[in-house]
Design an enzyme around this catalytic site. Structure first.
Site, PDB file in Angstrom:
ATOM      1  N   PRO A   1      32.506  75.635 -68.242  1.00  0.00           N
ATOM      2  CA  PRO A   1      33.328  74.639 -67.546  1.00  0.00           C
ATOM      3  C   PRO A   1      34.764  75.123 -67.330  1.00  0.00           C
ATOM      4  O   PRO A   1      35.501  74.550 -66.539  1.00  0.00           O
ATOM      5  CB  PRO A   1      33.314  73.426 -68.485  1.00  0.00           C
ATOM      6  CG  PRO A   1      32.187  73.662 -69.432  1.00  0.00           C
ATOM      7  CD  PRO A   1      32.013  75.141 -69.527  1.00  0.00           C
TER       8      PRO A   1
ATOM      9  N   GLU B   1      28.155  75.684 -78.983  1.00  0.00           N
ATOM     10  CA  GLU B   1      29.564  75.520 -78.593  1.00  0.00           C
ATOM     11  C   GLU B   1      30.032  76.642 -77.672  1.00  0.00           C
ATOM     12  O   GLU B   1      31.200  76.683 -77.289  1.00  0.00           O
ATOM     13  CB  GLU B   1      30.460  75.469 -79.833  1.00  0.00           C
ATOM     14  CG  GLU B   1      30.086  74.369 -80.831  1.00  0.00           C
ATOM     15  CD  GLU B   1      29.987  72.993 -80.183  1.00  0.00           C
ATOM     16  OE1 GLU B   1      30.950  72.573 -79.538  1.00  0.00           O
ATOM     17  OE2 GLU B   1      28.915  72.359 -80.333  1.00  0.00           O
TER      18      GLU B   1
ATOM     19  N   ARG C   1      20.985  83.286 -51.178  1.00  0.00           N
ATOM     20  CA  ARG C   1      20.777  82.873 -49.783  1.00  0.00           C
ATOM     21  C   ARG C   1      21.860  83.387 -48.847  1.00  0.00           C
ATOM     22  O   ARG C   1      21.739  83.255 -47.626  1.00  0.00           O
ATOM     23  CB  ARG C   1      20.584  81.359 -49.666  1.00  0.00           C
ATOM     24  CG  ARG C   1      21.665  80.513 -50.250  1.00  0.00           C
ATOM     25  CD  ARG C   1      21.292  79.047 -50.276  1.00  0.00           C
ATOM     26  NE  ARG C   1      21.201  78.465 -48.963  1.00  0.00           N
ATOM     27  CZ  ARG C   1      20.089  77.994 -48.390  1.00  0.00           C
ATOM     28  NH1 ARG C   1      18.963  78.000 -49.035  1.00  0.00           N
ATOM     29  NH2 ARG C   1      20.105  77.486 -47.184  1.00  0.00           N
TER      30      ARG C   1
ATOM     31  N   ASP D   1      24.194  76.292 -42.766  1.00  0.00           N
ATOM     32  CA  ASP D   1      24.241  75.495 -43.996  1.00  0.00           C
ATOM     33  C   ASP D   1      25.517  74.648 -44.034  1.00  0.00           C
ATOM     34  O   ASP D   1      26.541  75.037 -43.462  1.00  0.00           O
ATOM     35  CB  ASP D   1      24.285  76.406 -45.235  1.00  0.00           C
ATOM     36  CG  ASP D   1      22.910  76.925 -45.636  1.00  0.00           C
ATOM     37  OD1 ASP D   1      21.929  76.567 -44.967  1.00  0.00           O
ATOM     38  OD2 ASP D   1      22.851  77.684 -46.618  1.00  0.00           O
TER      39      ASP D   1
HETATM   40  N1  4HQ Z   1      28.234  74.672 -69.922  1.00  0.00           N
HETATM   41  N2  4HQ Z   1      29.421  75.261 -65.393  1.00  0.00           N
HETATM   42  C1  4HQ Z   1      28.625  74.698 -72.363  1.00  0.00           C
HETATM   43  C2  4HQ Z   1      28.646  74.054 -68.749  1.00  0.00           C
HETATM   44  C3  4HQ Z   1      28.837  74.802 -67.481  1.00  0.00           C
HETATM   45  C4  4HQ Z   1      29.419  74.283 -66.299  1.00  0.00           C
HETATM   46  C5  4HQ Z   1      27.696  76.024 -70.011  1.00  0.00           C
HETATM   47  C6  4HQ Z   1      28.236  73.884 -71.149  1.00  0.00           C
HETATM   48  C7  4HQ Z   1      28.073  76.746 -71.271  1.00  0.00           C
HETATM   49  C8  4HQ Z   1      28.128  76.656 -73.678  1.00  0.00           C
HETATM   50  N3  4HQ Z   1      28.523  76.054 -67.210  1.00  0.00           N
HETATM   51  N4  4HQ Z   1      27.879  75.935 -72.444  1.00  0.00           N
HETATM   52  N5  4HQ Z   1      29.893  73.059 -66.080  1.00  0.00           N
HETATM   53  O1  4HQ Z   1      28.879  72.872 -68.758  1.00  0.00           O
HETATM   54  O2  4HQ Z   1      28.880  76.336 -65.953  1.00  0.00           O
END
Ligand code: 4HQ
Length: 224
Positions: free
Chosen positions: A88, A115, A153, A167
């Protein structure tokens, strides 16, 4: 494009490997997806790859050694691979980013669970962090699959006769509406112009619909 995916759940990737656009790209030798079971790089008999968080609190953290060893193994056959961690905290995935990444020869995707990974992996081994949006999912695997699909794509010839040029987002706006048989259902008519056979008029109508759609549904995409 070669994708290497580091994950605790390699089986999840059979969904994109076996069916659809990506499967066809693999068959045409335009794409390859290699999955790596991170537990195979554990250095203990229990195949553990995580441990408790320094500073305390619930939740485990993925350790440096197995991830680093796995990346080094991948780099033996793909020394210039770009290592992306799905998180995130990453750069938000957009059409523009997918298109840029589609020009690379090799991408390694690191999928976190629990985590996430020890911060020293991000500092030392990861080239880029990418996020698929501002929400939390339970593991990086679904995010990696979204990224693989969006990139694939954009690679020439992966899509067959349909192409990605029309698209949504490819022209900075949303798609126009689509209709198929029958011409009328429950009193709902297909717009007259689409039956006219007049291609220039149809193109103009579609262009107009795309603009109106974008204005109505996604004002944030409309340039000031
Ligand atoms: N995660 N975009 C936590 C995500 C995420 C997102 C992936 C949660 C990694 C450890 N990954 N883990 N949003 O929420 O890519």
């Amino acid at each position: 494009m070669r994708f290497d995916v580091i994950t605790l759940f390699p089986e999840m990737f059979s969904s994109i490997k076996d069916e659809g656009v990506i499967a066809r790209g693999i068959k045409k030798c335009l794409l390859s997806i290699n999955t790596w079971q991170l537990r195979d790089f554990s250095n203990n008999k229990h195949r553990n790859i995580d441990d408790a968080s320094y500073g305390g609190g619930a939740g485990m953290v993925m350790q440096v050694q197995p991830i680093r060893d796995c990346i080094n193994k991948i780099k033996q056959t793909s020394p210039n691979t770009k290592v992306i961690y799905l998180s995130p905290q990453g750069e938000k995935l957009t059409h523009k980013l997918a298109k840029e990444l589609s020009t690379l020869d090799s991408i390694t995707l690191l999928c976190g669970r629990y985590e996430g990974v020890d911060e020293r992996v991000i500092a030392h081994d990861v080239d880029m962090e990418v996020s698929i949006g501002d929400y939390v999912i339970s593991g990086g695997e679904l995010a990696a699959m979204v990224l693989i699909d969006a990139i694939s794509r954009q690679i020439p010839k992966v899509l067959g006769n349909q192409d990605s040029l029309n698209d949504s987002f490819a022209n900075g706006q949303l798609d126009y509406p689509h209709y198929t048989r029958p011409e009328i259902i429950d009193g709902q008519q297909v717009p007259e112009v689409l039956l006219s056979g007049h291609q220039a008029k149809i193109d103009a109508w579609r262009q107009n619909q795309a603009i109106n759609n974008t204005q109505k549904k996604r004002k944030d995409l409309v340039k000031k």
